[in-house]
Design an enzyme around this catalytic site. Structure first.
Site, PDB file in Angstrom:
ATOM      1  N   PRO A   2       0.834  -1.222   0.000  1.00  0.00           N
ATOM      2  CA  PRO A   2       0.000   0.000   0.000  1.00  0.00           C
ATOM      3  C   PRO A   2       0.862   1.263   0.000  1.00  0.00           C
ATOM      4  CG  PRO A   2      -0.631  -1.514   1.762  1.00  0.00           C
ATOM      5  CD  PRO A   2       0.647  -2.023   1.199  1.00  0.00           C
ATOM      6  N   GLU A   3       0.515   2.201  -0.872  1.00  0.00           N
ATOM      7  CA  GLU A   3       1.212   3.489  -0.935  1.00  0.00           C
ATOM      8  C   GLU A   3       0.214   4.591  -0.565  1.00  0.00           C
ATOM      9  OE1 GLU A   3       3.382   3.805  -4.661  1.00  0.00           O
ATOM     10  OE2 GLU A   3       3.540   1.644  -4.797  1.00  0.00           O
TER      11      GLU A   3
END
Ligand SMILES: [Zn+2]
Length: 288
Positions: A2-3
């Site tokens: 996840p960014e």
């Protein structure tokens, strides 16, 4: 992994659902989640407190609690934060926050790299100053600021973007997408950017992250949003994971290389490779 767009998607979903709710019970089932703090200390520090706000810094999700405490969580590789309505425990459960109103916030993590820390609010600024650079979706991200943090750096632009201390929140996906939008080659030395390149990169970063937000994040691995659903950014990738496919801008074949140990996708035709700028000492010698 996840960014920023994935974490911000979770934040936006959680905010209206959990703000104002009280943590009735906190259970940490995996001591790695809170290391080096013992799980019992973290449970005690947050139990009974009301969630006053849900915020984000870089890839960190923050639960701001009453009494000037903040629970900062990082999903790392495979962490997920899902809001449930009180039914049974999911697989790979690492922590569970039971809230009033029969809501349960669960942290699941297959690979167990995700972690959490409780901080007094007066230490927040220092904690993040040591770990994170400028927030890319804030007014602080300007071409001048990008040029300032990149100045003198010989690392490839791809590595520069992955290093959270320059710009916060960008990972492997959005670094590739931002560089393609900016028409910059991932191996260009960061310090070789001229002001106009910094402006292109700024626009590329913002557009790539906003595209991610619009499609609810990318689910090429374990990522699920706070409702347990997949995002659709993986269907919108311009270059990332598209080796051998045509560049959407110029039609050339997209290539994959490895930069700093990370798979990197780019168009060899329309992403310009900047040359390293001569060092000041060399230039002075040439002039004499
Ligand atoms: Zn191209």
């Amino acid at each position: 992994m996840p960014e920023l767009p994935e974490v911000e998607t979770i934040r936006r979903q959680l905010e209206p659902e959990i703000t104002g709710r009280r943590i009735l019970e906190a259970t940490v089932l995996d001591e790695r989640w809170t290391r080096p703090e013992p799980p019992r200390d973290v449970e005690r520090a947050i139990t009974g407190r009301t969630i006053e706000a849900v915020e984000r810094r870089g890839k960190y999700l923050l639960l701001r609690l009453e009494g000037d405490r903040t629970l900062a969580m990082h999903l790392r590789m495979t962490g997920n934060l899902v809001l449930q309505d009180g039914s049974g425990d999911p697989a790979y459960l690492r922590a569970r926050l039971r809230l009033n109103g029969d809501r349960v916030l669960v942290f699941t993590d297959v690979r167990r790299f995700g972690h959490a820390v409780v901080l007094p609010d007066e230490e927040l600024e220092e904690y993040f100053a040591a770990r994170l650079g400028v927030e890319p979706l804030s007014d602080s991200l300007t071409a001048e600021e990008l040029c300032r943090v990149a100045a003198g750096r010989r690392v490839p632009l791809k590595s520069f973007l992955l290093n959270q201390l320059g710009v916060a929140g960008i990972g492997n996906i959005y670094a590739d997408e931002a560089l393609h939008r900016a028409e910059l080659h991932p191996l260009s030395p960061a310090g070789s950017m001229k002001p106009e390149d910094c402006e292109r990169l700024r626009v590329g970063i913002v557009e790539a992250l906003e595209a991610g937000l619009r499609s609810g994040g990318a689910s090429i691995d374990d990522y699920r949003d706070a409702r347990g659903e997949e995002g659709s950014m993986q269907d919108e990738f311009l270059v990332h994971t598209r080796e051998g496919k045509p560049c959407p801008r110029c039609g050339a074949e997209i290539r994959r290389i490895v930069v700093g140990g990370r798979s990197t996708y780019f168009c060899p035709s329309c992403q310009r490779r900047l040359r390293r700028r001569p060092r000041r000492r060399a230039r002075r010698r040439a002039a004499s």
